[in-house]
Design a protein around this motif. Structure first.
Motif, PDB file in Angstrom:
ATOM      1  N   ALA A 165       0.881   4.026  -3.139  1.00 16.62           N
ATOM      2  CA  ALA A 165       0.617   5.453  -2.967  1.00 16.62           C
ATOM      3  C   ALA A 165       1.744   6.285  -3.565  1.00 16.62           C
ATOM      4  O   ALA A 165       1.514   7.279  -4.272  1.00 16.62           O
ATOM      5  CB  ALA A 165       0.440   5.784  -1.487  1.00 16.62           C
ATOM      6  N   THR A 225       1.727   6.302  -7.314  1.00 16.58           N
ATOM      7  CA  THR A 225       0.748   7.261  -7.841  1.00 16.58           C
ATOM      8  C   THR A 225       1.348   8.654  -7.921  1.00 16.58           C
ATOM      9  O   THR A 225       1.177   9.373  -8.920  1.00 16.58           O
ATOM     10  CB  THR A 225      -0.508   7.282  -6.940  1.00 16.58           C
ATOM     11  OG1 THR A 225      -1.102   5.986  -6.940  1.00 16.58           O
ATOM     12  CG2 THR A 225      -1.516   8.298  -7.438  1.00 16.58           C
ATOM     13  N   TYR A 255      -4.046   8.170   1.087  1.00 23.44           N
ATOM     14  CA  TYR A 255      -4.375   7.673  -0.248  1.00 23.44           C
ATOM     15  C   TYR A 255      -5.511   6.650  -0.153  1.00 23.44           C
ATOM     16  O   TYR A 255      -6.420   6.612  -0.997  1.00 23.44           O
ATOM     17  CB  TYR A 255      -3.144   7.043  -0.892  1.00 23.44           C
ATOM     18  CG  TYR A 255      -3.368   6.543  -2.303  1.00 23.44           C
ATOM     19  CD1 TYR A 255      -3.929   7.363  -3.277  1.00 23.44           C
ATOM     20  CD2 TYR A 255      -3.001   5.248  -2.655  1.00 23.44           C
ATOM     21  CE1 TYR A 255      -4.124   6.904  -4.583  1.00 23.44           C
ATOM     22  CE2 TYR A 255      -3.191   4.783  -3.949  1.00 23.44           C
ATOM     23  CZ  TYR A 255      -3.755   5.621  -4.902  1.00 23.44           C
ATOM     24  OH  TYR A 255      -3.952   5.163  -6.186  1.00 23.44           O
ATOM     25  N   ASP A 256      -5.470   5.848   0.899  1.00 23.84           N
ATOM     26  CA  ASP A 256      -6.540   4.878   1.125  1.00 23.84           C
ATOM     27  C   ASP A 256      -7.871   5.593   1.371  1.00 23.84           C
ATOM     28  O   ASP A 256      -8.915   5.168   0.866  1.00 23.84           O
ATOM     29  CB  ASP A 256      -6.187   3.980   2.319  1.00 23.84           C
ATOM     30  CG  ASP A 256      -7.209   2.890   2.548  1.00 23.84           C
ATOM     31  OD1 ASP A 256      -7.100   1.833   1.905  1.00 23.84           O
ATOM     32  OD2 ASP A 256      -8.131   3.098   3.362  1.00 23.84           O
ATOM     33  N   VAL A 292      -8.728   8.572   0.251  1.00 25.23           N
ATOM     34  CA  VAL A 292      -9.159   9.109  -1.048  1.00 25.23           C
ATOM     35  C   VAL A 292      -9.737   7.993  -1.911  1.00 25.23           C
ATOM     36  O   VAL A 292     -10.781   8.151  -2.556  1.00 25.23           O
ATOM     37  CB  VAL A 292      -7.980   9.802  -1.769  1.00 25.23           C
ATOM     38  CG1 VAL A 292      -8.364  10.172  -3.198  1.00 25.23           C
ATOM     39  CG2 VAL A 292      -7.536  11.049  -1.002  1.00 25.23           C
ATOM     40  N   SER A 293      -9.079   6.834  -1.884  1.00 24.02           N
ATOM     41  CA  SER A 293      -9.519   5.703  -2.700  1.00 24.02           C
ATOM     42  C   SER A 293     -10.864   5.155  -2.244  1.00 24.02           C
ATOM     43  O   SER A 293     -11.601   4.553  -3.028  1.00 24.02           O
ATOM     44  CB  SER A 293      -8.475   4.583  -2.661  1.00 24.02           C
ATOM     45  OG  SER A 293      -7.231   5.032  -3.156  1.00 24.02           O
ATOM     46  N   ARG A 294     -11.185   5.351  -0.957  1.00 25.42           N
ATOM     47  CA  ARG A 294     -12.482   4.890  -0.447  1.00 25.42           C
ATOM     48  C   ARG A 294     -13.635   5.792  -0.873  1.00 25.42           C
ATOM     49  O   ARG A 294     -14.783   5.539  -0.519  1.00 25.42           O
ATOM     50  CB  ARG A 294     -12.425   4.766   1.076  1.00 25.42           C
ATOM     51  CG  ARG A 294     -11.763   3.481   1.568  1.00 25.42           C
ATOM     52  CD  ARG A 294     -11.853   3.369   3.080  1.00 25.42           C
ATOM     53  NE  ARG A 294     -10.730   3.976   3.764  1.00 25.42           N
ATOM     54  CZ  ARG A 294     -10.740   4.345   5.041  1.00 25.42           C
ATOM     55  NH1 ARG A 294     -11.840   4.222   5.759  1.00 25.42           N
ATOM     56  NH2 ARG A 294      -9.653   4.867   5.593  1.00 25.42           N
ATOM     57  N   GLY A 295     -13.332   6.877  -1.568  1.00 29.47           N
ATOM     58  CA  GLY A 295     -14.387   7.696  -2.143  1.00 29.47           C
ATOM     59  C   GLY A 295     -14.912   8.811  -1.273  1.00 29.47           C
ATOM     60  O   GLY A 295     -16.012   9.333  -1.521  1.00 29.47           O
ATOM     61  N   LEU A 305      -2.546  13.531  -4.314  1.00 30.67           N
ATOM     62  CA  LEU A 305      -3.148  12.213  -4.506  1.00 30.67           C
ATOM     63  C   LEU A 305      -4.529  12.297  -5.147  1.00 30.67           C
ATOM     64  O   LEU A 305      -4.939  11.393  -5.877  1.00 30.67           O
ATOM     65  CB  LEU A 305      -3.261  11.491  -3.156  1.00 30.67           C
ATOM     66  CG  LEU A 305      -1.937  11.054  -2.518  1.00 30.67           C
ATOM     67  CD1 LEU A 305      -2.145  10.683  -1.063  1.00 30.67           C
ATOM     68  CD2 LEU A 305      -1.327   9.885  -3.288  1.00 30.67           C
ATOM     69  N   SER A 306      -5.263  13.378  -4.848  1.00 27.98           N
ATOM     70  CA  SER A 306      -6.638  13.504  -5.345  1.00 27.98           C
ATOM     71  C   SER A 306      -6.764  14.494  -6.496  1.00 27.98           C
ATOM     72  O   SER A 306      -7.888  14.812  -6.901  1.00 27.98           O
ATOM     73  CB  SER A 306      -7.561  13.940  -4.197  1.00 27.98           C
ATOM     74  OG  SER A 306      -7.278  15.274  -3.802  1.00 27.98           O
ATOM     75  N   LYS A 341       0.823  -1.217   0.000  1.00 20.50           N
ATOM     76  CA  LYS A 341       0.000   0.000   0.000  1.00 20.50           C
ATOM     77  C   LYS A 341       0.860   1.272   0.000  1.00 20.50           C
ATOM     78  O   LYS A 341       0.499   2.265  -0.639  1.00 20.50           O
ATOM     79  CB  LYS A 341      -0.949  -0.009   1.186  1.00 20.50           C
ATOM     80  CG  LYS A 341      -2.043  -1.057   1.070  1.00 20.50           C
ATOM     81  CD  LYS A 341      -3.058  -0.954   2.202  1.00 20.50           C
ATOM     82  CE  LYS A 341      -4.183  -1.965   1.997  1.00 20.50           C
ATOM     83  NZ  LYS A 341      -5.215  -1.855   3.069  1.00 20.50           N
TER      84      LYS A 341
END
Length: 580
Positions: free
Chosen positions: A274, A277, A339-340, A342-345, A371-372, A270
C-alpha cells in the motif's frame, strides 16, 4: 412507483413542449428542477421550482414561465389545479384518482414499494462496529452497530450492492494486554490469587475464558514466561472475544458479511504494498513534522520519520506512517486495509467511527483519495455518545464488564427492537439520551411504541374484517373501488404514503437512516389521526356494517401497514401484530 418522479417527468415534458413552441429558449439545464411536497400542505399536494431555476438562464421573469407551464400542466388529467404563487413557485393539486391509484399500487407492489434504482448496483463497503476484541461491546458500540446496519439495509433498498464489514483490531498492543488479562484468569482457575495491574481488563467476562484456556492446555502455562504462552493465549483470547462479540451482534440482529483481521496485514507485505503505491505517486517521503498547535498527538516525534503527504489530498498536515525506530504507526495498517478495500473493487466506502475518531477523518479520506486517484469516495460517519438514564439518574456501569454498560445490558432490559429504533431517533452526529423508562412507555412520546401501535391497529382491523367474512388478501383489496377515499384525513395519510419512495432516496443519498425512523413516526401520526377522526365520524371508520364497504375502507390501513413493515425492516425492527 414514485409519484413525485412521475409528476417531475410531466413537468420536464411540459418544459420540452414550451421549448418546441418557442416560449422557452432551447437547451436549458434542468437538473435543478424539482417536484417536492410544499412547506404548507394548504398550498397544494406538490410544488415545483421550475420557473425559479430557469428564469435567469432563460432571461425571463419566473412568473411568466410559471404561468405558461401551469397552462400545460392543468391540461393533463393527473393535475387538478396548477397555481402560481409568489414570484414564480408553482403549486399543484393532483386529481383524486392519482391518490386512490397510489394506494392500490402499494398493495400490488408490496414490500418493493419505495425500492429504488438510485444505486445502480454500485458496490459499497460499509464498515461498522469494528470494536477492539478485548471485551463485550458497550452501549457506544451499540449505537454504531445499529446505525451501520440500518445504513447498509437502506443502501441495499436503494439499489446498491452492499457489503457489511467488521475490521478486527487485533494487531495492536491492546491484544497483548488482553492475553495477559486472560492469563491471570487462567491462574485463578487453578485457585491462585491474582491482582490485576492498571491497564489490564478485570471484567468478569474473562473468567470463563480463563477456565476454557485451562480446559484446553491444562497446566502447560503455569509458572512459564510470556515467551512460552503470549502468542498462543493472544490468539485464543482474541477468538474467544470475537465469539462473544458475534453473539452480542446476533442479539442485536446484526450479521456481518465479512470479518477482516488487522493482524493479517502484518508480515504479509500488504502494508508495504500500500505504501509503495503511494510512494510511486510521490506521496511518501522522509521528513520532520513541525509540532502541532495545541495538544501534541501521540504519533508526533521531533525527528525524521517516513511521512505520507496527505496535505496533497485535503488533510491539514502530513502524517507519519513509520516511526523513527522503524515500526509502523497505527495509521499504516489502516492505509493498507483501505487499499485492500479499493483493490476489491468497491465503488464507494463508508466508515462508521465513534465520535472520538473525529481527528482521524481527514487523513483517512486523504489516504483513500490518493490510493484510488480520487475515484472511490470515502464517507466517514461519526457516532456521538449515548447517555443512559433510568429513574432520572445515570445508569451505572455493568458488573460483568467492570467499567461500562454493555450492549447485552441494554438489549436484555428493553429488547433488540426497542434498542434499534431508539438508537435511530437522532442523527448520528447528535448526542442521544436513552431513557430506560421512556423507551418502554406506551404513549405518543415514545416513537417506537407509536409506530408499532399503528401497525398493530391495522392488524387488528384486518382480523376483525376476516371475522366479517371479508377477503383481506392484497390481491382482493387491490381490486376495490377506492373512490370513497376523499376525506382530508384520508388524503393526508395517502400523501404521506406517497413520500416514501422519495424519502428512501433522500435518506440513502445522505447516508441518513434516521430519516426512516422520523418518516415512520410521521406516517403513524397521520394514521392515528385518521383513526381518531373515525371515533367522531362513522363514515371514516375502517370497519363498516357492509362487508363490501369494509373491503374498500381497509385498503388504506393495509397500505400503511405495508410501508411501516418495510420501513421497520430497513431499521432491523420486527413489526408487531398485537401490543402486549
Amino acid at each position: 412507483m414514485n409519484l413525485f418522479d412521475e409528476i417531475r417527468s410531466l413537468v420536464l415534458d411540459s418544459l420540452d413542449a414550451l421549448e418546441r413552441d418557442g416560449v422557452l429558449p432551447q437547451g436549458l439545464e434542468r437538473r435543478a428542477v424539482s417536484v417536492e411536497p410544499p412547506r404548507d400542505p394548504a398550498h397544494g399536494d406538490m410544488a415545483t421550482n421550475a420557473a425559479m431555476v430557469l428564469a435567469k438562464p432563460a432571461k425571463m421573469k419566473p412568473r411568466d414561465i410559471a404561468e405558461a407551464l401551469a397552462a400545460l400542466l392543468v391540461a393533463d388529467p393527473r393535475i387538478d389545479t396548477a397555481e402560481v404563487a409568489g414570484p414564480g413557485f408553482l403549486n399543484l393539486r393532483l386529481a383524486a384518482g392519482q391518490w386512490q391509484g397510489l394506494v392500490t399500487g402499494i398493495l400490488k407492489a408490496g414490500d418493493t414499494y419505495g425500492r429504488s434504482t438510485l444505486g445502480t448496483g454500485k458496490r459499497v463497503n460499509v464498515e461498522y462496529v469494528s470494536a477492539n476484541p478485548t471485551g463485550p461491546m458497550h452501549v457506544g458500540h451499540t449505537r454504531g452497530a445499529v446505525f451501520g446496519d440500518a445504513l447498509a439495509s437502506l443502501l441495499a433498498f436503494a439499489g446498491y450492492d452492499v457489503t457489511r464489514e467488521y475490521y478486527i483490531n487485533d494487531g495492536g498492543a491492546q491484544v497483548d494486554v488482553l492475553a495477559r488479562s486472560v492469563y491471570l484468569r487462567y491462574l485463578e482457575a487453578f485457585g491462585q490469587e491474582v491482582a490485576f495491574p492498571d491497564g489490564t481488563y478485570p471484567g468478569d467476562y474473562l473468567i470463563a475464558v480463563g477456565q476454557a484456556l485451562k480446559d484446553k492446555v491444562g497446566d502447560a502455562y503455569l509458572d512459564k514466561g510470556e515467551d512460552v504462552w503470549l502468542d498462543a493465549v493472544r490468539s485464543f483470547a482474541t477468538e474467544a472475544m470475537m465469539d462473544l462479540i458475534r453473539a452480542d451482534l446476533a442479539a442485536l440482529g446484526v450479521t456481518m458479511d465479512n470479518f477482516y483481521s488487522e493482524k493479517a496485514l502484518y508480515g504479509t507485505g500488504k502494508i508495504e504494498a500500500a505504501l509503495a503505491t503511494l510512494s510511486a505517486k510521490g506521496l511518501i517521503y522522509e521528513g520532520v513534522l513541525e509540532p502541532p498547535k495545541g495538544k501534541t498527538p501521540e504519533d508526533w516525534e521531533p525527528r525524521e520519520q517516513t511521512l505520507f503527504k496527505s496535505t496533497a489530498h485535503g488533510d491539514d498536515v502530513d502524517r507519519p506512517v513509520k516511526k523513527s525506530d522503524g515500526s509502523w504507526t497505527y495509521f499504516a495498517p489502516d492505509i493498507a486495509y483501505h487499499y485492500d478495500k479499493v483493490s476489491r473493487g468497491f465503488d464507494a466506502l463508508v466508515d462508521v467511527f465513534g465520535a472520538d475518531h473525529g481527528g482521524y477523518v481527514k487523513r483517512m479520506k486523504a489516504a483513500v483519495s490518493a490510493l484510488s486517484d480520487g475515484k472511490v469516495p470515502l464517507d466517514v460517519k461519526l457516532i456521538q455518545l449515548v447517555k443512559l438514564t433510568q429513574n432520572g439518574e445515570p445508569v451505572k456501569m455493568s458488573k460483568r464488564a467492570g467499567t461500562f454498560v454493555t450492549l447485552r445490558d441494554v438489549v436484555d432490559q428493553v429488547g433488540a427492537d426497542v434498542t434499534r429504533f431508539v438508537m435511530l431517533t437522532r442523527k448520528n452526529d447528535a448526542p442521544l439520551e436513552f431513557d430506560f423508562d421512556k423507551v418502554l412507555e406506551q404513549s405518543k412520546d415514545n416513537p417506537v411504541f407509536y409506530v408499532q401501535y399503528a401497525h398493530a391497529r391495522v392488524c387488528s382491523v384486518l382480523r376483525k374484517a376476516v371475522e366479517m367474512g371479508v377477503d383481506v388478501s392484497d390481491a382482493n383489496l387491490a381490486q376495490q373501488d377506492l373512490s370513497v377515499l376523499t376525506d382530508p384525513a384520508e388524503l393526508a395519510v395517502i400523501r404521506k404514503l406517497a413520500e416514501w419512495p422519495r424519502l428512501v432516496e433522500i435518506a440513502a443519498s445522505g447516508s441518513e437512516p434516521h430519516r426512516v425512523a422520523f418518516y415512520l413516526y410521521d406516517l403513524a401520526s397521520e394514521f392515528h389521526a385518521l383513526w381518531n377522526r373515525g371515533n367522531d365520524n362513522p363514515a371514516l371508520r375502517f370497519l363498516q356494517d357492509d362487508p363490501q364497504a369494509t373491503a374498500a375502507k381497509i385498503v388504506l390501513p393495509r397500505a400503511v401497514a405495508v410501508v411501516i413493515s418495510t420501513g421497520l425492516g430497513i431499521l432491523g425492527v420486527t413489526p408487531v401484530e398485537e401490543m402486549r
